[in-house]
Structure formats: structure tokens, C-alpha cells
Design an enzyme around this catalytic site. Structure first.
Site, PDB file in Angstrom:
ATOM      1  N   ASP A   1       8.714   1.706  10.241  1.00 17.30           N
ATOM      2  CA  ASP A   1       9.498   2.508  11.198  1.00 17.30           C
ATOM      3  C   ASP A   1      10.525   3.434  10.541  1.00 17.30           C
ATOM      4  O   ASP A   1      11.027   4.350  11.182  1.00 17.30           O
ATOM      5  CB  ASP A   1      10.230   1.587  12.181  1.00 17.30           C
ATOM      6  CG  ASP A   1       9.286   0.669  12.930  1.00 17.30           C
ATOM      7  OD1 ASP A   1       8.139   1.081  13.180  1.00 17.30           O
ATOM      8  OD2 ASP A   1       9.690  -0.466  13.264  1.00 17.30           O
TER       9      ASP A   1
ATOM     10  N   ARG B   1      -8.299  15.319  17.223  1.00 13.94           N
ATOM     11  CA  ARG B   1      -8.268  16.769  17.435  1.00 13.94           C
ATOM     12  C   ARG B   1      -9.692  17.340  17.557  1.00 13.94           C
ATOM     13  O   ARG B   1      -9.954  18.199  18.392  1.00 13.94           O
ATOM     14  CB  ARG B   1      -7.517  17.375  16.250  1.00 13.94           C
ATOM     15  CG  ARG B   1      -7.715  18.805  16.050  1.00 13.94           C
ATOM     16  CD  ARG B   1      -6.945  19.232  14.806  1.00 13.94           C
ATOM     17  NE  ARG B   1      -6.094  20.320  15.152  1.00 13.94           N
ATOM     18  CZ  ARG B   1      -4.782  20.330  15.057  1.00 13.94           C
ATOM     19  NH1 ARG B   1      -4.137  19.282  14.611  1.00 13.94           N
ATOM     20  NH2 ARG B   1      -4.111  21.370  15.404  1.00 13.94           N
TER      21      ARG B   1
ATOM     22  N   VAL C   1       8.275 -10.801  -8.566  1.00 11.91           N
ATOM     23  CA  VAL C   1       7.776 -11.950  -9.341  1.00 11.91           C
ATOM     24  C   VAL C   1       7.774 -11.631 -10.845  1.00 11.91           C
ATOM     25  O   VAL C   1       8.306 -12.391 -11.655  1.00 11.91           O
ATOM     26  CB  VAL C   1       6.350 -12.345  -8.855  1.00 11.91           C
ATOM     27  CG1 VAL C   1       5.719 -13.369  -9.799  1.00 11.91           C
ATOM     28  CG2 VAL C   1       6.422 -12.904  -7.430  1.00 11.91           C
TER      29      VAL C   1
HETATM   30  O1  F6P Z   1       8.501  -2.785  13.146  1.00 12.96           O
HETATM   31  C1  F6P Z   1       7.167  -2.494  12.947  1.00 12.96           C
HETATM   32  C2  F6P Z   1       6.429  -2.428  14.244  1.00 12.96           C
HETATM   33  O2  F6P Z   1       5.071  -2.129  13.959  1.00 12.96           O
HETATM   34  C3  F6P Z   1       6.987  -1.435  15.263  1.00 12.96           C
HETATM   35  O3  F6P Z   1       6.594  -0.129  14.992  1.00 12.96           O
HETATM   36  C4  F6P Z   1       6.428  -2.001  16.532  1.00 12.96           C
HETATM   37  O4  F6P Z   1       7.281  -1.679  17.615  1.00 12.96           O
HETATM   38  C5  F6P Z   1       6.431  -3.485  16.299  1.00 12.96           C
HETATM   39  O5  F6P Z   1       6.482  -3.669  14.898  1.00 12.96           O
HETATM   40  C6  F6P Z   1       5.216  -4.201  16.835  1.00 12.96           C
HETATM   41  O6  F6P Z   1       5.408  -5.556  16.656  1.00 12.96           O
HETATM   42  P1  F6P Z   1       4.266  -6.657  16.758  1.00 12.96           P
HETATM   43  O7  F6P Z   1       3.458  -6.578  15.506  1.00 12.96           O
HETATM   44  O8  F6P Z   1       5.021  -7.926  16.877  1.00 12.96           O
HETATM   45  O9  F6P Z   1       3.432  -6.306  17.943  1.00 12.96           O
END
Ligand code: F6P
Length: 325
Positions: free
Chosen positions: A132, A159, A29
Site C-alpha cells: 500500500d 484495455r 538472516v
Molecule cells: O495491506 C495490504 C492489503 O492488500 C490492502 O491493500 C488490502 O486492503 C488488504 O491488505 C486486504 O487484506 P486481506 O488480505 O486480509 O484480505
């Protein structure tokens, strides 16, 4: 396209949110405004384009968000946008506001959406935003560092209690189909074993035998990290307890990994990406995915970016296997 030809742009966040997305929105922005472009924020990902949920953004629209997790533009996964009719409606709504190009912040599903939008003559620049880190054209994605630090803090807490009870903790971390978060967390917490989709393991041979062997050498509690794409903590804890006779408890860290204030690394990467997206658009460069390679900004054609492959550095697991005894 001549410099400054694009005068009105839009920005949206799509797919799973990631800490640092707000810093990227702020950078888009304010960079755009500094070039006298108009900027429109689209709410709830591609759904906002379909439903015309679009608002003009100003300097103060992005005040006090650089440090906040989530996304002030909201996000969604949009099945309707997958249809040609949906894509045409989205492009028509862009045209209605005079939006000539879009900045799309998200993962590879969002980049495929950008390609579809571009086919309807709304060119896009994409910014990798996902915890990810599974986008091939970049070493780094927004949210990855914060998510790992959150997971680290959680496992450190687990832990304490596992140690007090001489138990085994099986912790499932996010990562979609990839093991980036798991491999790094495994190394950072000194997990006995880390299970990732990139390297299938045998529970008997690779986990239970190692638990028994290290127990003989005086080890009393155990941490197993499992990437969600490699199996379920619940099922694995049950199997480990049955086969080893050591009490095992599953913990699924889940969506807590997606929240919280972004780390320095995420804020800096997000800000650089957002700034660069507008730089490209201001030069008429579109249909690119921005990334970081060896900490340098790079960009690739969306098709090329989507066709790239990325592989997890399995030496992280080997190092851990040697040290976790
Ligand atoms: O892509 C990000 C993520 O958090 C992944 O790690 C996970 O598999 C997925 O999204 C979970 O998706 P949602 O929020 O739709 O449950």
C-alpha cells in the site's frame, strides 16, 4: 548498549504479505549470521510467537528465496496478540529461545505490535513491508513497485478488450485507505479518471460528464481506476453505465496484486532494509522503524513513526486530468 551485545534475534512477517518480504528475510538472516548472531524465524507473524512456532535459521534456510513472492515465514493478522496476556506469552516464548530482539516486517499494525512486544522487554526494529505504501516515515514500502507493475499489466490487458467493445472499464485496485497504487496506475495507463480516498469525486460531474465530453471528441473506450478505499468498482460501473449509457464493466484486481516475483526495486529496498535492521541491532539501537527518504536509509522511533502523516501527491491526478482526453 555496547556493540554486539545482542546475540540472538528473531524475524517475523506480519499483516498482508508483500513481494520482496523474502528478500528482506534473507538479508536479516545472512547479515545476522555474518555478525555471529543466532537468528530465529517465527512463523505466521505474531501468532508464531504465541504458539512457539519458531525455528533457528541458517545460511541455507534462505537460499533461493530472493526472487520469490509471498513470505517463507508465512504471515497472519493476530487478534490474540492484541491482548496483554498474548503479549506476555509472546515475550515469554522469545525468552525461552534466548531471543533478545526481533525484526518485524509489516505495516503500521505490525509496528504497533512491535511497540507492545518492546513493552514486554523484547526490543524490536521494524521494516516497512506492504504493497500500500501507506507508511508515513518512509517514501517506499516493500512490495509497492511489484504490486503496481502487476496492476499495470492487468489494466493493459483489460484495455485490449475494452477497446474492442467500445466499453468503459472500471478497475478497483488495492491500497487499503490510501490512493498510492491508484494514483500511479491511473497516470501510467492514462485513465480517464482516477478515484482516490484523498480526493472525493462526484460521479456525474467528474466522470460521466468527462466521458460524454471526450466521446464527442472521438474517444471510444474509457478506463476508470478506483482505489479500494474510495469506492467499489461494481457499484461505480453500474452507476456510470446508467448515467452515461456507455457499457461499463467492473474488475476487482484483488489479491493478484500481492503475488509474483518482486521487481528490482523491491528486492533492492528489501535487502537494504534487512541489512540495516541488523546493523542497528548490532549497535544496540532498537525500537526503530527503518525507511527510505530520497533513497537514503533513515530510521525513526516507533512512536514517532506511527504519529507521522503522509499525503498523496495530488498533482499526479491533475496531470492525468489534463492529458486524458
Ligand atoms: O495491506 C495490504 C492489503 O492488500 C490492502 O491493500 C488490502 O486492503 C488488504 O491488505 C486486504 O487484506 P486481506 O488480505 O486480509 O484480505
Amino acid at each position: 548498549m555496547a556493540e554486539q551485545e545482542i546475540r540472538k534475534i528473531g524475524v517475523l512477517t506480519s499483516g498482508g504479505d508483500a513481494p520482496g518480504m523474502n528478500a528482506a528475510i534473507r538479508a536479516v538472516v545472512r547479515s545476522a549470521l555474518s555478525k555471529n548472531m543466532k537468528v530465529y524465524g517465527v512463523h505466521h507473524g505474531y501468532n508464531g510467537l504465541l504458539e512457539d512456532d519458531i525455528e533457528e535459521m541458517h545460511i541455507r534456510s534462505v537460499s533461493e528465496i530472493i526472487h520469490r513472492g509471498g513470505t517463507v515465514l508465512y504471515t497472519a493478522r493476530s487478534p490474540e496478540f492484541l491482548t496483554l496476556q498474548g503479549q506476555q506469552t509472546a515475550a515469554a516464548n522469545c525468552r525461552k529461545h534466548g531471543i533478545e530482539a526481533m525484526v518485524i516486517i509489516g505495516g503500521d499494525g505490525s509496528f504497533r505490535g512491535a511497540k507492545d512486544l518492546s513493552a514486554q522487554e523484547v526490543p524490536c526494529v521494524c521494516i516497512p513491508g506492504t504493497i500500500d505504501n501507506d507508511i508515513a516515515c518512509t517514501d517506499y514500502t516493500i512490495g509497492y513497485d511489484t504490486a503496481m507493475n502487476t496492476a499495470l499489466e492487468m489494466v493493459d490487458k483489460l484495455r485490449d478488450t475494452m477497446l474492442s467493445h467500445d466499453r468503459c472499464s472500471v478497475v478497483e485496485v488495492m491500497g487499503h485507505r490510501a490512493g498510492y497504487i491508484a494514483a500511479n496506475i491511473g497516470l501510467a495507463v492514462g485513465a480517464l479518471v482516477t478515484v482516490v480516498p484523498e480526493k472525493p469525486l462526484d460521479v456525474d460531474k467528474d466522470i460521466v460528464s468527462k466521458m460524454k465530453f471526450t466521446k464527442k471528441m472521438g474517444k471510444k473506450h474509457f478506463i476508470i481506476i478506483v482505489a479500494e478505499g474510495a469506492g467499489s468498482a461494481e457499484q461505480m460501473a453500474k452507476e456510470i453505465e446508467e448515467k452515461s449509457g456507455i457499457e461499463a464493466r467492473p474488475t476487482v484486481l484483488g489479491h493478484v496484486q500481492r503475488g509474483g516475483a518482486p521487481t528490482v526495486r523491491d528486492r533492492v529496498a528489501a535487502t537494504r532494509f534487512g541489512y540495516q535492521a541488523v546493523e542497528l541491532l548490532s549497535k544496540g539501537i532498537t525500537d526503530r522503524v527503518i525507511g527510505l527518504r530520497a533513497d537514503d536509509l533513515v530510521d525513526f522511533d516507533i512512536d514517532e513513526a506511527l504519529s507521522m502523516k503522509k499525503s498523496l501527491d495530488l498533482s499526479l491526478l491533475d496531470i492525468n486530468a489534463t492529458l486524458s482526453v
